[in-house]
Enzyme design. Structure first.
Site, mmCIF file in Angstrom:
data_model
loop_
_atom_site.group_PDB
_atom_site.id
_atom_site.type_symbol
_atom_site.label_atom_id
_atom_site.label_comp_id
_atom_site.label_asym_id
_atom_site.label_seq_id
_atom_site.Cartn_x
_atom_site.Cartn_y
_atom_site.Cartn_z
ATOM 1 N N LEU A 1 0.399 -1.416 0.046
ATOM 2 C CA LEU A 1 -0.264 -0.013 0.072
ATOM 3 C C LEU A 1 0.664 1.210 -0.436
ATOM 4 C CD1 LEU A 1 -2.799 -1.308 2.230
ATOM 5 C CD2 LEU A 1 -2.511 -1.129 -0.044
ATOM 6 N N HIS A 2 0.337 2.308 -0.780
ATOM 7 C CA HIS A 2 1.304 3.052 -0.811
ATOM 8 C C HIS A 2 -0.256 5.009 -0.582
ATOM 9 C CE1 HIS A 2 -0.169 3.595 -4.934
ATOM 10 N NE2 HIS A 2 -0.202 2.532 -5.400
ATOM 11 N N HIS B 1 -3.371 4.064 -2.430
ATOM 12 C CA HIS B 1 -4.436 3.359 -1.715
ATOM 13 C C HIS B 1 -5.012 4.014 -0.365
ATOM 14 C CE1 HIS B 1 -1.600 -0.134 -3.307
ATOM 15 N NE2 HIS B 1 -2.754 0.100 -3.536
ATOM 16 N N VAL C 1 -3.401 9.664 -7.342
ATOM 17 C CA VAL C 1 -2.448 10.784 -6.308
ATOM 18 C C VAL C 1 -1.328 10.380 -6.477
ATOM 19 C CG1 VAL C 1 -1.631 10.446 -4.037
ATOM 20 C CG2 VAL C 1 -3.428 10.175 -3.877
ATOM 21 N N LEU D 1 0.788 7.045 -8.333
ATOM 22 C CA LEU D 1 1.472 6.297 -7.242
ATOM 23 C C LEU D 1 1.328 4.559 -7.861
ATOM 24 C CD1 LEU D 1 1.632 7.669 -4.032
ATOM 25 C CD2 LEU D 1 3.446 7.723 -5.372
HETATM 26 N N1 LIG Z 1 -1.992 6.020 -7.357
HETATM 27 C C1 LIG Z 1 -3.046 5.783 -7.358
HETATM 28 N N2 LIG Z 1 -4.157 7.422 -6.386
HETATM 29 C C2 LIG Z 1 -4.992 6.493 -6.539
HETATM 30 N N3 LIG Z 1 -5.841 4.855 -6.637
HETATM 31 C C3 LIG Z 1 -5.159 4.049 -6.976
HETATM 32 C C4 LIG Z 1 -3.744 4.851 -7.434
HETATM 33 N N4 LIG Z 1 -2.992 3.785 -7.459
HETATM 34 C C5 LIG Z 1 -3.664 2.666 -7.217
HETATM 35 N N5 LIG Z 1 -5.045 2.768 -7.288
HETATM 36 C C6 LIG Z 1 -6.093 2.302 -6.398
HETATM 37 O O1 LIG Z 1 -6.206 1.169 -5.965
HETATM 38 C C7 LIG Z 1 -6.437 0.231 -6.046
HETATM 39 C C8 LIG Z 1 -6.052 -0.619 -5.973
HETATM 40 O O2 LIG Z 1 -4.621 -1.046 -6.903
HETATM 41 P P1 LIG Z 1 -3.335 -2.134 -6.664
HETATM 42 O O3 LIG Z 1 -4.129 -2.853 -5.390
HETATM 43 O O4 LIG Z 1 -3.829 -2.588 -8.035
HETATM 44 O O5 LIG Z 1 -2.105 -0.878 -6.932
HETATM 45 P P2 LIG Z 1 -1.919 -0.389 -7.508
HETATM 46 O O6 LIG Z 1 -0.483 0.622 -7.408
HETATM 47 O O7 LIG Z 1 -2.422 0.598 -8.728
HETATM 48 O O8 LIG Z 1 -0.317 -1.335 -8.325
HETATM 49 P P3 LIG Z 1 -0.001 -1.400 -9.302
HETATM 50 O O9 LIG Z 1 -0.905 -0.955 -10.325
HETATM 51 O O10 LIG Z 1 1.051 -2.297 -9.957
HETATM 52 O O11 LIG Z 1 -1.129 -3.185 -9.260
HETATM 53 C C9 LIG Z 1 -7.631 0.206 -7.228
HETATM 54 O O12 LIG Z 1 -8.710 1.044 -7.093
HETATM 55 C C10 LIG Z 1 -6.196 1.719 -8.190
HETATM 56 O O13 LIG Z 1 -6.702 1.686 -9.320
#
Ligand SMILES: Nc1ncnc2c1ncn2[C@@H]1O[C@H](COP(=O)(O)OP(=O)(O)OP(=O)(O)O)[C@@H](O)[C@H]1O
Ligand SMILES: CC(C)(CO)[C@@H](O)C(=O)[O-]
Ligand code: BAL
Length: 284
Positions: free
Chosen positions: A33-34, A37, A178, A186
């Protein structure tokens, strides 16, 4: 904060929330998580009494075994971050809990057309895996509202369509992307970048912004715009994978009556496949 790893315990807790008339918000994630999330968590908190975050690296949506294998798994750190944000429940099941019979005979949920175009064409089966797991999570958690990132633009459109078609009767909220200070969206997969690649990575968003600006200025020769953008990406050090300008509501080609466009981008930088998107108002 409760951390639950199996379905019977989750059901018990959800029943308890319902008996107490709690409004439930769901935030599905794959962990690592970042702050992106955390924006979903904050949105969820603002819209419900109880926030449930799921952490599950869903094997059904990975079309490449190596991508699934190396996907970062950081459950303990994730739970610490969620606890600090006041999340009520983390559901972190294993693949055996979710798919006890394995993947081959598991019932699947498919959203036609949207699952096979654009990102769906270059990642066959990916969106069927996403709609299947999200459908299962909706059934298990029975949320009133669910939050998803706009960063995954097509995924958000897919889930909105599925929720409407299947009559889930819950609110789907899209949360703005974000970004790091330098503009890079991110993403868990940013962790695959080397230090040098990380310095190059924000150019993806910069090049996308330039394209958006040209569309805003009235340029409509999409083929040429896309070709020039791909060239800019290559010169910056990326290997472009997908590059589209589409109608933001239909995801089809722009038409004379399109009022909003979306730029959808995916490009490789070293071992990371970075994605980004931007909506452009065409009415100005
Ligand atoms: N930078 C961001 N800003 C807002 N929402 C995000 C962001 N990154 C991911 N999300 C959202 O978080 C939720 C979970 O995404 P996920 O756990 O796949 O993370 P991710 O960082 O997108 O990882 P990856 O794309 O590498 O799989 C999804 O609804 C995704 O769209
Ligand atoms: C929505 C999701 C959690 C389903 O596995 C995943 O596709 C993601 O992280 O965007
Ligand atoms: N955030 C999208 C999930 C995936 O790329 O598998």
């Amino acid at each position: 904060m409760l951390i639950i790893e199996n379905i019977p315990l989750l059901r018990r807790e959800i029943r308890f929330y319902h008996q107490n008339n709690k409004r439930i918000a769901l935030v599905p994630t794959m962990g690592n998580l970042h702050e992106g999330h955390m924006a979903l968590v904050e949105e969820a908190k603002a819209r419900a009494d109880v926030v449930v975050v799921t952490i599950f690296v869903n094997p059904m949506q990975f079309e490449r075994a190596d991508d699934l294998e190396r996907y970062p798994r950081t459950l303990q750190e994730d739970c610490e971050k969620l606890n600090k944000r006041g999340v009520d429940l983390v559901f972190a099941p294993s693949p055996a809990d979710i798919y006890p019979k394995g993947l081959a005979t598991q019932t699947q949920v498919d959203v036609p057309v949207i699952s096979t175009i654009l990102e769906g064409a270059s990642r066959p089966g990916h969106f069927r895996g996403v709609s299947t797991i999200v459908s299962k999570l909706f059934n298990l958690v029975q949320p009133d509202v669910a939050c998803f990132g706009q960063k995954d633009f097509q995924q958000l459109a897919l889930i909105r369509t599925m929720a409407e078609d299947m009559g889930y009767g819950l609110e789907i909220v899209g949360v703005p992307t974000v970004r790091a200070k330098d503009g890079l969206a991110l993403s868990s997969r940013n962790g695959y970048l080397t230090n040098d690649e990380r310095k190059v990575a924000p150019k993806l968003a910069k090049i996308m912004n330039q394209l958006a600006e040209r569309l805003t200025q009235g340029e409509r020769h999409t083929e040429q715009l896309l070709e020039e953008t791909a060239q800019q990406l290559r010169e910056a050090g990326f290997t472009p994978d997908e590059l589209f300008i589409r109608d933001a509501s239909t995801l089809q080609d722009l038409g004379v009556d399109s009022t909003s466009a979306v730029i959808l981008m995916a490009a490789w930088l070293g071992k990371a496949r970075l994605i980004d998107n931007q909506q452009v108002d065409l009415t100005q």
